[in-house]
Design a protein around this motif. Structure first.
Motif, PDB file in Angstrom:
ATOM      1  N   SER A  20      57.345  21.849 -12.723  1.00  0.00           N
ATOM      2  CA  SER A  20      57.439  22.944 -11.765  1.00  0.00           C
ATOM      3  C   SER A  20      58.405  22.595 -10.642  1.00  0.00           C
ATOM      4  O   SER A  20      58.237  21.584  -9.954  1.00  0.00           O
ATOM      5  N   LYS A  22      58.598  24.256  -7.946  1.00  0.00           N
ATOM      6  CA  LYS A  22      57.851  24.419  -6.691  1.00  0.00           C
ATOM      7  C   LYS A  22      57.138  23.119  -6.326  1.00  0.00           C
ATOM      8  O   LYS A  22      57.095  22.739  -5.149  1.00  0.00           O
ATOM      9  N   LEU A  23      56.588  22.455  -7.337  1.00  0.00           N
ATOM     10  CA  LEU A  23      55.941  21.170  -7.086  1.00  0.00           C
ATOM     11  C   LEU A  23      56.966  20.153  -6.603  1.00  0.00           C
ATOM     12  O   LEU A  23      56.721  19.418  -5.633  1.00  0.00           O
ATOM     13  N   GLY A  26      57.865  20.791  -3.116  1.00  0.00           N
ATOM     14  CA  GLY A  26      56.768  20.441  -2.225  1.00  0.00           C
ATOM     15  C   GLY A  26      56.765  18.975  -1.835  1.00  0.00           C
ATOM     16  O   GLY A  26      56.256  18.615  -0.764  1.00  0.00           O
ATOM     17  N   THR A 243      59.024  12.315  -7.728  1.00  0.00           N
ATOM     18  CA  THR A 243      59.720  13.204  -8.660  1.00  0.00           C
ATOM     19  C   THR A 243      59.800  12.568 -10.043  1.00  0.00           C
ATOM     20  O   THR A 243      59.549  13.219 -11.059  1.00  0.00           O
ATOM     21  N   VAL A 246      56.524  12.788 -11.888  1.00  0.00           N
ATOM     22  CA  VAL A 246      56.257  14.117 -12.438  1.00  0.00           C
ATOM     23  C   VAL A 246      56.876  14.239 -13.831  1.00  0.00           C
ATOM     24  O   VAL A 246      56.248  14.748 -14.775  1.00  0.00           O
TER      25      VAL A 246
END
Length: 348
Positions: A20, A22-23, A26, A243, A246
């Protein structure tokens, strides 16, 4: 990890969980958090943090265990635990291992420590910022000239900041002043260039991503000038490492959640460990053991059998090798034609 260009519409047959944007955006919340810490410290805490935080995160073993080392170990685990990846990249791994060995011995014999340090520091800064700019390009596509302009302004300014922090004890007053002035000019040019280049980004979300990468450098420079060295390094380090995690965890979930495909995930499945937890648990545990006890264990063994000790074999030798290999392999293992990418998709 590193990326050249990625798309929110990219989907593969094997990717059931998508990364994502958006993640990822964030994660940049660390910037205002660190800036607020600086202001609160000055306004309410009589500069307690400035005086008592380690001079850099690397002088704080908890930081090493939480950031930096775990994602480097995780990267190595992803590569070597999947035999098809290791076979695919074995020539790259062998050649880079030989290159690191030659550079290590040649560097110790012929190259001054400061020069060698600056080379590695520059590669580190390039690796960190190239990852973030490469990922951002998937949501805010820029012309090649604009992308390269912002990337290299960021990298050059970042190198000045990094050197100013980690080599400051050996710098003269004039050298320190020059570094700050050069970094300030580069940051100003970076900000102006971003204002010019943002016209190529058509969405507000893309502009947020674009400016977030720029603020990584600008906030780090501000914290460096204010002598909050720990926070200045923490900002880009946290964003980069989180990052990368993720991507690693998403990749491993998509690859192994239906049927484990390597010995690590087969054993974890028998133990009932959720697939999302496997890579973080192993990499953080190894980071703790190696950072806290690795050198002590190696020294005890060499002292027992050979009557001598070796200097930081694990924390400098092994982890240094893994870090350099990580910088090298991550430049191509996540590109579009990589076998890694069949297990990665993206969404807003």
């Amino acid at each position: 990890m590193s990326a050249q260009s990625i798309s929110t519409h990219e989907v593969t047959a094997h990717a059931t969980v998508a990364v994502s944007f958006k993640l990822l955006l964030g994660l940049y919340a660390i910037i205002p958090i660190c800036l607020l810490l600086r202001f609160f410290d000055h306004w309410f805490w009589q500069d307690y943090l400035q005086q008592n935080l380690p001079s850099s995160p690397y002088h704080f073993i908890l930081f090493q265990i939480m950031f930096g080392t775990p994602h480097i170990i995780a990267s190595a685990i992803v590569l070597v635990s999947n035999t098809e990846y290791l076979k695919h990249y074995k020539h790259n791994v062998i050649l880079m291992t030989l290159a690191i060995a030659v550079a290590y011995f040649a560097g110790n014999m012929f190259i001054p420590y400061r020069v060698l340090y600056i080379v590695v520091a520059s590669w580190t800064v390039f690796h960190v910022l190239k990852q973030q700019h490469g990922i951002a390009r998937g949501i805010c596509p820029l012309p090649d000239w604009a992308f390269n302009l912002l990337l290299w302004l960021s990298v050059t300014a970042g190198i000045c900041i990094y050197i100013g922090i980690f080599l400051r004890q050996g710098l003269s007053v004039d050298q320190t002043s020059w570094l700050k002035e050069i970094a300030a000019i580069l940051c100003l040019v970076l900000a102006v260039s971003t204002i010019v280049c943002q016209r190529y980004v058509n969405t507000s979300f893309g502009k947020w991503f674009l400016w977030s990468n720029v603020l990584l450098v600008l906030s780090s420079f501000y914290l460096y000038v204010q002598q909050y060295y720990f926070l200045a390094i923490l900002v880009p380090r946290f964003v980069h490492d989180a990052t990368a995690y993720v991507f690693y965890v998403t990749h491993d979930y998509n690859k192994h959640h239906e049927q484990p495909k390597n010995f690590i995930y087969r054993y974890a499945a028998r133990c009932g460990v959720h697939v999302f937890l496997v890579l973080p648990v192993i990499s953080f545990t190894l980071a703790f053991v190696l950072q806290a006890y690795g050198d002590t264990v190696v020294n005890a063994i060499t002292q027992l059998f050979w009557g001598t000790e070796f200097y930081r074999v694990v924390t400098v030798g092994l982890l240094g090798y893994l870090a350099l290999m990580h910088y090298y392999t991550e430049a191509f293992t996540w590109k579009g034609d990589s076998p890694y990418r069949q297990f990665i998709a993206f969404k807003k």
